[in-house]
Design an enzyme around this catalytic site. Structure first.
Site, PDB file in Angstrom:
ATOM      1  N   ASP A 345       0.835  -1.203   0.000  1.00 31.57           N
ATOM      2  CA  ASP A 345       0.000   0.000   0.000  1.00 31.57           C
ATOM      3  C   ASP A 345       0.872   1.256   0.000  1.00 31.57           C
ATOM      4  O   ASP A 345       2.030   1.243   0.420  1.00 31.57           O
ATOM      5  CB  ASP A 345      -0.937   0.020   1.220  1.00 31.57           C
ATOM      6  N   GLU A 346       0.271   2.325  -0.473  1.00 28.28           N
ATOM      7  CA  GLU A 346       0.812   3.681  -0.326  1.00 28.28           C
ATOM      8  C   GLU A 346       2.265   3.836  -0.760  1.00 28.28           C
ATOM      9  O   GLU A 346       3.063   4.495  -0.086  1.00 28.28           O
ATOM     10  CB  GLU A 346       0.637   4.145   1.140  1.00 28.28           C
ATOM     11  N   VAL A 347       2.622   3.238  -1.875  1.00 20.92           N
ATOM     12  CA  VAL A 347       3.969   3.460  -2.419  1.00 20.92           C
ATOM     13  C   VAL A 347       4.030   4.908  -2.914  1.00 20.92           C
ATOM     14  O   VAL A 347       3.174   5.348  -3.682  1.00 20.92           O
ATOM     15  CB  VAL A 347       4.271   2.475  -3.561  1.00 20.92           C
TER      16      VAL A 347
END
Ligand SMILES: *[C@@H]1O[C@H](CO)[C@@H](O)[C@H](O)[C@H]1NC(C)=O
Ligand SMILES: *[C@@H]1O[C@H](CO)[C@@H](O)[C@H](O)[C@H]1NC(C)=O
Ligand SMILES: *[C@@H]1O[C@H](CO)[C@@H](O)[C@H](O)[C@H]1NC(C)=O
Length: 568
Positions: A345-347
């Site tokens: 998530d949330e790269v």
């Protein structure tokens, strides 16, 4: 006449209310009470001798029988009515006495619980039938886990009446027998996710949580064990990871701790799905391996990460990749569960674009960020498959990045329930974890400093009613229903620790447990808040007796008067 009919309908509903949570798929009940004999015991039916169980299997069942027996002795839950069951007394005191509950495995072989829980996704049969008559009680299942689920149901049938006087004995009784329950879960993945990185939880908290999960028939502990703020997972390959990345030496999960959690979970019919979230959310790796992490603690943090401190594993660096693969393989070996999550998530793109090494790798191979990311994630997933597990990712790995992940990958949809359809349309199987229904941390205000008026990003608080109203098939075509593997309730721990774990999780996670046990669409009329409330009260009061600090759903006054506090 209208009124009378109304009352008849209501009375029937009232009589058929059972306290079971989650509700069984199919139940037929009579109207006679039955009490447990003083010497009541749970035993293996004849022909189901302990020898038939492999050693491990009988030990697993032993633990389950002891647990159920303890609950039968100690729950001492009185009925949630104004007289607390006093008016049941004369019928109960003349009711037949049940001497045994007989357990029988239907198939030839018995396997240890750890073996059963390592079966491929969807291949563990958790079904059971429970048949209680005036003189016998029999619990049948095809697996030991099925017997565990049935034992939980049996304990939830029991109510307690204290002795009326010295001459009388106290009673444990079941209402509404004979009783026939045929039950099985709708989905094979019914999880609680806990983040143990933002704040640390002692092993005892985790064990206690597993026990409460078993009371709701949740079957997967999704252990989000590490994250950007701390790395509490000890590694024999990379000892510095936890030595330098954990908050303190006391806040580390040592191999024997993880093994204890996995074994205790198994003894409760729960498998442990570990998650090593990569390549984002890995700032804590930089304590031990500063060279592996891009944009470590770069400011302002909000340009480079969703939370401080920023930091992501570098892409395009063979050493980092070899490290990440090894971490994943080591972690995957800690639990026999069928699934393992590599997160994703949330790269943060800016973090990589400003990282000289990642930028150089892009230039050298004249490649895009997504293709570097693709190489990284595919390699991790191959490592997961080598351990005979299915890789699980957060939704961005499918919806935000174009990585061409293989179709065995399972996608956890967290940002919004509106994204479920897009994942299904891409052909992937999915786990529901939508923040708009299933996040237990929303609505507690903002945790960032200097933000007096800020609210949590996923406001409002998700009440049990909101969670319970979730429809696992919402927005999906009928032929996509099979892609739903299940769902989870999730607790991110920015503002949670052992102090508020139980009140935050319970009883709300139990609402999710019933959604994913009973399954189906709301349209089928199965889930009804008014019908559910008295049952959830019952579950809540019962687990409180079992030592779980689950918060009240309503004033006690309302709990004793089903329907009296409904919206007028
Ligand atoms: C056990 O397996 C049989 C055959 O697959 C199935 O019909 C039955 O529903 C299963 N569960 C129970 C409790 O009998
Ligand atoms: C993946 O695709 C292959 C080939 O189309 C198909 O046979 C297989 O069933 C798919 N697997 C999953 C889990 O969807
Ligand atoms: C917070 O809200 C109050 C009341 O609306 C307002 O007076 C105050 O300026 C706000 N503070 C900040 C930092 O926005």
């Amino acid at each position: 006449m209208q009124l009378l009919l109304h009352c008849v309908a209501l009375c029937v509903v009232a009589l058929s209310v059972s306290a079971l949570w989650p509700a069984p798929q199919d139940m037929q009940r009579g109207s006679a009470p039955l009490r447990l004999a003083e010497s009541f015991e749970i035993r293996l039916a004849s022909g189901n001798t302990v020898e038939r169980f492999s050693n491990d299997a009988s030990r697993g069942l032993d633990f389950a029988i002891k647990r159920a027996s303890r609950h039968l002795d100690d729950d001492r839950l009185r009925r949630l009515v104004v007289d607390r069951g006093q008016s049941d007394r004369s019928a109960v005191e003349s009711a037949p006495r049940l001497a045994h509950l007989d357990l029988a495995l239907l198939n030839e072989d018995a396997f240890s619980l750890l073996d059963e829980l390592s079966r491929p996704l969807g291949e563990l049969d958790e079904s059971y039938t429970l048949h209680v008559t005036s003189h016998s009680a029999r619990l049948l299942a095809n697996t030991t886990v099925g017997l565990l689920r049935g034992l939980e149901t049996f304990t939830q049938l029991l109510y307690f009446l204290p002795a009326a006087s010295k001459e009388h004995e106290s009673q444990r009784y079941i209402q509404d027998t004979p009783l026939l329950i045929a039950d099985r879960p709708a989905f094979p993945h019914r999880a609680l996710m806990l983040d143990t990185s933002r704040n640390f939880y002692p092993v005892a908290s985790l064990l206690h949580t597993l026990d409460a999960m078993a009371s709701a028939k949740l079957n997967v502990f999704h252990w989000h064990i590490v994250d950007q703020q701390s790395w509490p997972l000890a590694s024999s390959t990379f000892p510095d990871l936890a030595q330098l990345g954990a908050y303190s030496p006391e806040e580390v999960y040592w191999p024997e701790d993880v093994e204890l959690v996995v074994r205790r979970a198994a003894s409760l019919g729960i498998s442990v799905m570990l998650e090593i979230d990569m390549p984002g959310h890995t700032a804590s790796v930089a304590q031990a391996f500063p060279d592996y992490v891009a944009c470590h603690d770069k400011r302002p943090w909000s340009d480079y990460a969703a939370e401080p401190p920023a930091g992501q594993l570098k892409l395009g660096n063979p050493d980092v990749l070899a490290f990440a693969e090894r971490v994943v393989r080591d972690a995957a070996q800690l639990s026999p569960a069928a699934l393992f999550s590599t997160g994703g998530d949330e790269v943060n793109t800016a973090c990589y674009l400003e990282d000289p090494e990642t930028a150089a790798a892009m230039l050298a191979n004249s490649t895009t960020l997504d293709s570097l990311l693709s190489t990284f994630v595919h390699s991790l997933h191959d490592a997961v498959r080598k351990e005979s597990k299915i890789p699980v990712v957060w939704e961005e790995m499918i919806l935000k990045h174009d990585l061409g992940l293989k179709n065995d990958t399972i996608v956890t949809v967290w940002i919004s329930s509106h994204n479920v359809r897009a994942v299904a349309d891409r052909g992937y199987r999915l786990i529901h974890a939508a923040s708009d229904y299933l996040y237990l941390d929303c609505g507690s205000g903002a945790w960032l400093g200097k933000a007096p008026n800020a609210t949590s990003w996923c406001d409002p608080f998700k009440s049990w009613q909101k969670i319970y109203s979730f429809d696992p098939y919402e927005g999906l075509e009928p032929d996509q229903h099979a892609q739903v593997v299940g769902g989870e309730a999730l607790l991110w721990s920015e503002q949670s620790g052992p102090e508020n774990l139980e009140p935050t999780v319970w009883p709300r996670a139990a609402a999710a447990a019933e959604v994913f046990w009973t399954g189906g669409s709301l349209a089928s009329g199965k889930r009804n808040l008014a019908e559910a409330l008295p049952r959830l009260h019952d579950w809540r009061y019962r687990v409180v007796r079992r030592g779980v600090r689950a918060v009240p759903l309503q004033p006690h006054w309302c709990a004793l008067r089903p329907g009296a506090c409904d919206l007028a």
